[in-house]
Design a protein around this motif. Structure first.
Motif, PDB file in Angstrom:
ATOM      1  N   GLY A  75      44.044  43.559  31.213  1.00 61.42           N
ATOM      2  CA  GLY A  75      45.316  43.031  30.732  1.00 61.42           C
ATOM      3  C   GLY A  75      45.300  41.556  30.393  1.00 61.42           C
ATOM      4  N   TYR A  76      44.147  40.922  30.506  1.00 60.20           N
ATOM      5  CA  TYR A  76      44.074  39.490  30.202  1.00 60.20           C
ATOM      6  C   TYR A  76      42.940  39.198  29.223  1.00 60.20           C
ATOM      7  N   THR A  77      43.149  38.171  28.408  1.00 63.12           N
ATOM      8  CA  THR A  77      42.114  37.757  27.463  1.00 63.12           C
ATOM      9  C   THR A  77      41.077  36.910  28.203  1.00 63.12           C
ATOM     10  N   THR A  78      39.966  36.644  27.543  1.00 60.50           N
ATOM     11  CA  THR A  78      38.927  35.813  28.158  1.00 60.50           C
ATOM     12  C   THR A  78      39.470  34.426  28.512  1.00 60.50           C
ATOM     13  N   ILE A  79      40.223  33.839  27.609  1.00 59.25           N
ATOM     14  CA  ILE A  79      40.801  32.506  27.874  1.00 59.25           C
ATOM     15  C   ILE A  79      41.681  32.557  29.119  1.00 59.25           C
ATOM     16  N   GLU A  80      42.467  33.633  29.252  1.00 63.10           N
ATOM     17  CA  GLU A  80      43.356  33.761  30.415  1.00 63.10           C
ATOM     18  C   GLU A  80      42.572  34.044  31.694  1.00 63.10           C
ATOM     19  N   ARG A  81      41.558  34.887  31.576  1.00 70.65           N
ATOM     20  CA  ARG A  81      40.764  35.232  32.762  1.00 70.65           C
ATOM     21  C   ARG A  81      40.139  33.990  33.383  1.00 70.65           C
ATOM     22  N   VAL A  82      39.715  33.071  32.525  1.00 69.11           N
ATOM     23  CA  VAL A  82      39.070  31.856  33.029  1.00 69.11           C
ATOM     24  C   VAL A  82      40.101  30.793  33.407  1.00 69.11           C
ATOM     25  N   GLY A  83      41.180  30.723  32.631  1.00 60.62           N
ATOM     26  CA  GLY A  83      42.102  29.602  32.808  1.00 60.62           C
ATOM     27  C   GLY A  83      43.208  29.814  33.810  1.00 60.62           C
ATOM     28  N   ILE A  84      43.804  31.018  33.845  1.00 59.79           N
ATOM     29  CA  ILE A  84      45.012  31.179  34.674  1.00 59.79           C
ATOM     30  C   ILE A  84      44.936  32.334  35.664  1.00 59.79           C
ATOM     31  N   ARG A  85      43.785  32.996  35.764  1.00 61.88           N
ATOM     32  CA  ARG A  85      43.669  34.109  36.711  1.00 61.88           C
ATOM     33  C   ARG A  85      42.608  33.800  37.760  1.00 61.88           C
ATOM     34  N   PRO A  86      42.853  34.242  38.996  1.00 56.11           N
ATOM     35  CA  PRO A  86      41.872  34.026  40.060  1.00 56.11           C
ATOM     36  C   PRO A  86      40.759  35.057  39.965  1.00 56.11           C
ATOM     37  N   THR A  87      39.642  34.768  40.593  1.00 57.02           N
ATOM     38  CA  THR A  87      38.538  35.712  40.540  1.00 57.02           C
ATOM     39  C   THR A  87      37.660  35.604  41.780  1.00 57.02           C
ATOM     40  N   LEU A  88      36.757  36.558  41.915  1.00 54.79           N
ATOM     41  CA  LEU A  88      35.844  36.588  43.058  1.00 54.79           C
ATOM     42  C   LEU A  88      34.437  36.869  42.552  1.00 54.79           C
ATOM     43  N   ASP A  89      33.494  36.049  42.971  1.00 52.56           N
ATOM     44  CA  ASP A  89      32.116  36.246  42.537  1.00 52.56           C
ATOM     45  C   ASP A  89      31.132  36.086  43.682  1.00 52.56           C
ATOM     46  N   VAL A  90      30.106  36.931  43.670  1.00 53.86           N
ATOM     47  CA  VAL A  90      28.979  36.751  44.582  1.00 53.86           C
ATOM     48  C   VAL A  90      28.041  35.741  43.923  1.00 53.86           C
ATOM     49  N   ASN A  91      27.743  34.655  44.627  1.00 57.29           N
ATOM     50  CA  ASN A  91      26.876  33.615  44.071  1.00 57.29           C
ATOM     51  C   ASN A  91      25.415  33.828  44.435  1.00 57.29           C
ATOM     52  N   GLY A  92      25.209  34.592  45.493  1.00 59.02           N
ATOM     53  CA  GLY A  92      23.845  34.861  45.932  1.00 59.02           C
ATOM     54  C   GLY A  92      23.891  35.954  46.982  1.00 59.02           C
ATOM     55  N   ILE A  93      22.829  36.749  47.031  1.00 63.39           N
ATOM     56  CA  ILE A  93      22.787  37.843  48.008  1.00 63.39           C
ATOM     57  C   ILE A  93      21.335  38.031  48.410  1.00 63.39           C
ATOM     58  N   TRP A  94      21.094  38.163  49.703  1.00 61.32           N
ATOM     59  CA  TRP A  94      19.704  38.300  50.121  1.00 61.32           C
ATOM     60  C   TRP A  94      19.575  39.051  51.440  1.00 61.32           C
ATOM     61  N   GLY A  95      18.337  39.430  51.728  1.00 60.63           N
ATOM     62  CA  GLY A  95      18.048  40.175  52.945  1.00 60.63           C
ATOM     63  C   GLY A  95      16.833  41.046  52.704  1.00 60.63           C
ATOM     64  N   GLY A  96      16.236  41.518  53.759  1.00 57.91           N
ATOM     65  CA  GLY A  96      15.128  42.455  53.626  1.00 57.91           C
ATOM     66  C   GLY A  96      13.901  41.851  52.976  1.00 57.91           C
ATOM     67  N   TYR A  97      13.086  42.712  52.408  1.00 51.73           N
ATOM     68  CA  TYR A  97      11.807  42.286  51.843  1.00 51.73           C
ATOM     69  C   TYR A  97      11.926  41.974  50.368  1.00 51.73           C
ATOM     70  N   ILE A  98      11.572  40.758  49.952  1.00 55.74           N
ATOM     71  CA  ILE A  98      11.635  40.418  48.526  1.00 55.74           C
ATOM     72  C   ILE A  98      10.305  39.852  48.034  1.00 55.74           C
TER      73      ILE A  98
END
Ligand code: BES
Ligand code: MN
Ligand code: MN
Length: 466
Positions: free
Chosen positions: A291-314
């Motif tokens: 329901g939101y445009t890209t401009i709106e998603r970045v400018g006026i809507r909140p969001t949640l992002d994983v910045n890094g994830i780790w564990g186990g054998y890499i």
């Protein structure tokens, strides 16, 4: 040619070389290995301020990295512009993805910057941007054209949360007294479409740790019978957004400001080419809240992002292991009326409630910051509009950006100042990424615009205050 433009053109090479000297100092605030360099950057900034004509410049020690303060008071009755910027930079990793070493600046031409861009960590965020203010001051003092007082506050901990700056501002309200705070630490749409940032998102940043069994296990002997913390963590994270990409944390949207359609239409008028955006990122499609445009998603809507994830054998090859622990760093970008501490609490409560009995969960909050909205009817805003109009020959488009400068709302609350977010970077400058760069033209036009801002502000302020 105006005398300001002329002065900048005749000093162009030196202005660039000085910035490149600053960029050679790897002032990475997040990594203690660079401690000496961060201090060295502060000393460099102080000495360059002294050369630009300030009355005094000082290193203000804090429990962390110092704040460089300087001022030039030409007339007690003239309006005062406070400049804020940061001399610290993000870590340069991964080094192998840089085409030239991050702390050995070079100027190269690109499609977007046919007149050259300086490639180095910190070139756009924020050394190249705050350094414009020092050169704008030098320009005006050399030409004897400075018409307002100027104060500088350049910190070294922006990229790690500005905790000591917060204390410094609360404890030095008199020293920092001003009529406007001018910040160049954001971007503009393009040189053809100059813009002023009128909103920034806030931030809540946390780390989560999921613990399963008390030690790493053989994934054959135990697999299927004991909860794997990485599998569980992935399920928990996946459930934080629903099918419409809305965040599922109860209460998360309660205070989110809903904008009416006319404001949204206004925002969406900003020049934005969605297919070019996708092409530059090499993605087939954008992604986000329904329901939101890209401009709106970045400018006026909140969001949640994983910045890094780790564990186990890499490591190389395969190791069959059912790990004991899994970790992730998670950030939420917030919009007006959301409180970063409250959101951190809501996240923690919800995240813990998501965990099955088979694992233990620990949530550790990192830093955070409040969103900011800039009024567009202040003398500072009018001054920015006028300066941009004069230098770019176009009127400035107000934009809301997705990044965060937590100190902005502190300036509003503690110092009662209107912040003016007049940045000259571009979204494509790769800040925080390998090959960060800053356009030479952006740098030079920025210096000119800032010099004009100082003088425009005097006029606009006098008009408003008699
Ligand atoms: N200059 C950026 C913020 C920014 C970037 C604003 C692009 C607008 C457009 C700043 O240095 C930054 O990186 N801020 C951090 C938050 C901080 C608390 C670490 C951010 O936005 O992630
Ligand atoms: Mn910055
Ligand atoms: Mn940054």
């Amino acid at each position: 040619m105006s005398s300001v433009r002329n002065f900048i053109a005749s000093n162009k090479d030196r202005f660039l070389e000085e910035l490149m000297d600053l960029l050679r100092i790897p002032s990475v605030s997040a990594d203690p290995a660079f401690k000496q360099d961060v201090h060295r950057a502060a000393d460099f900034v102080k000495s360059q301020l002294e050369k630009s004509g300030v009355d005094k410049a000082e290193i203000c020690s804090t429990e962390g990295y110092p704040i460089v303060y300087a001022e030039k008071i030409i007339d007690e009755d003239a309006p005062t512009v406070l400049i804020y910027g940061h001399y610290d930079v993000q870590p340069a990793d991964p080094y192998e993805l840089w085409d030239s070493p991050p702390f050995e600046p070079v100027i190269k031409n690109t499609n977007i910057h046919p007149e050259g861009a300086i490639f180095a960590r910190g070139s756009a965020d924020d050394k190249g941007q705050f350094y414009m203010h020092i050169k704008a001051l030098e320009t005006l003092t050399s030409l004897n054209q400075l018409s307002c007082n100027v104060k500088f506050m350049i910190e070294g901990e922006e990229e790690v949360g500005s905790e000591n700056l917060d204390r410094f501002v609360r404890a030095n309200k008199d020293k920092l007294k001003a009529d406007v705070v001018l910040i160049s630490d954001t971007s503009m749409i393009s040189l053809e479409h100059p813009s002023v940032t009128v909103g920034l998102r806030g931030l809540t940043y946390l780390q989560v740790e999921v613990t399963g069994p008390n030690r790493d296990l053989h994934s054959g002997t135990y697999g299927g019978a004991v909860a794997n913390p990485i599998n569980i963590l992935c399920k928990m994270i996946a459930s934080l957004q629903d099918a419409d990409n809305r965040i599922t944390i109860p209460g998360f949207y309660d205070k989110v400001e809903a904008y009416d359609q006319s404001y949204r239409d206004e925002l969406n008028k900003a020049p934005f080419d969605e297919s070019d955006y996708r092409k530059k990122l090499d993605i087939k499609s954008t992604w986000g809240e329904k329901g939101y445009t890209t401009i709106e998603r970045v400018g006026i809507r909140p969001t949640l992002d994983v910045n890094g994830i780790w564990g186990g054998y890499i490591g190389e090859g395969a190791k069959t292991v059912l790990p004991s622990k899994a970790f992730a760093k998670i950030s939420m970008r917030l919009v007006p009326q959301q409180d970063h501490k409250e959101i951190a609490r809501l996240f923690e409560q919800h995240f813990i409630s998501l965990a099955p009995e088979s694992v233990k969960v620990k949530v550790t909050p990192h830093h955070g910051g409040e969103p900011a909205v800039v009024p567009t009817d202040s003398p500072g805003y009018f001054a920015a509009e006028a300066a941009i109009e004069e230098v770019f020959g176009k009127s400035a488009i107000p934009t809301r950006e997705g990044g965060s400068i937590p100190i902005t709302s502190l300036f509003q609350q503690e110092l009662n100042l209107d912040p003016i977010l007049m940045g000259f970077g571009l979204d494509t400058d790769a800040i925080h990424s390998p090959n960060e760069h800053y356009g030479v033209k952006n740098y030079l036009m920025g210096i000119e615009t800032i010099a004009l801002f100082f003088n425009q502000f005097k006029q606009q302020f006098t008009k408003a205050n008699g």
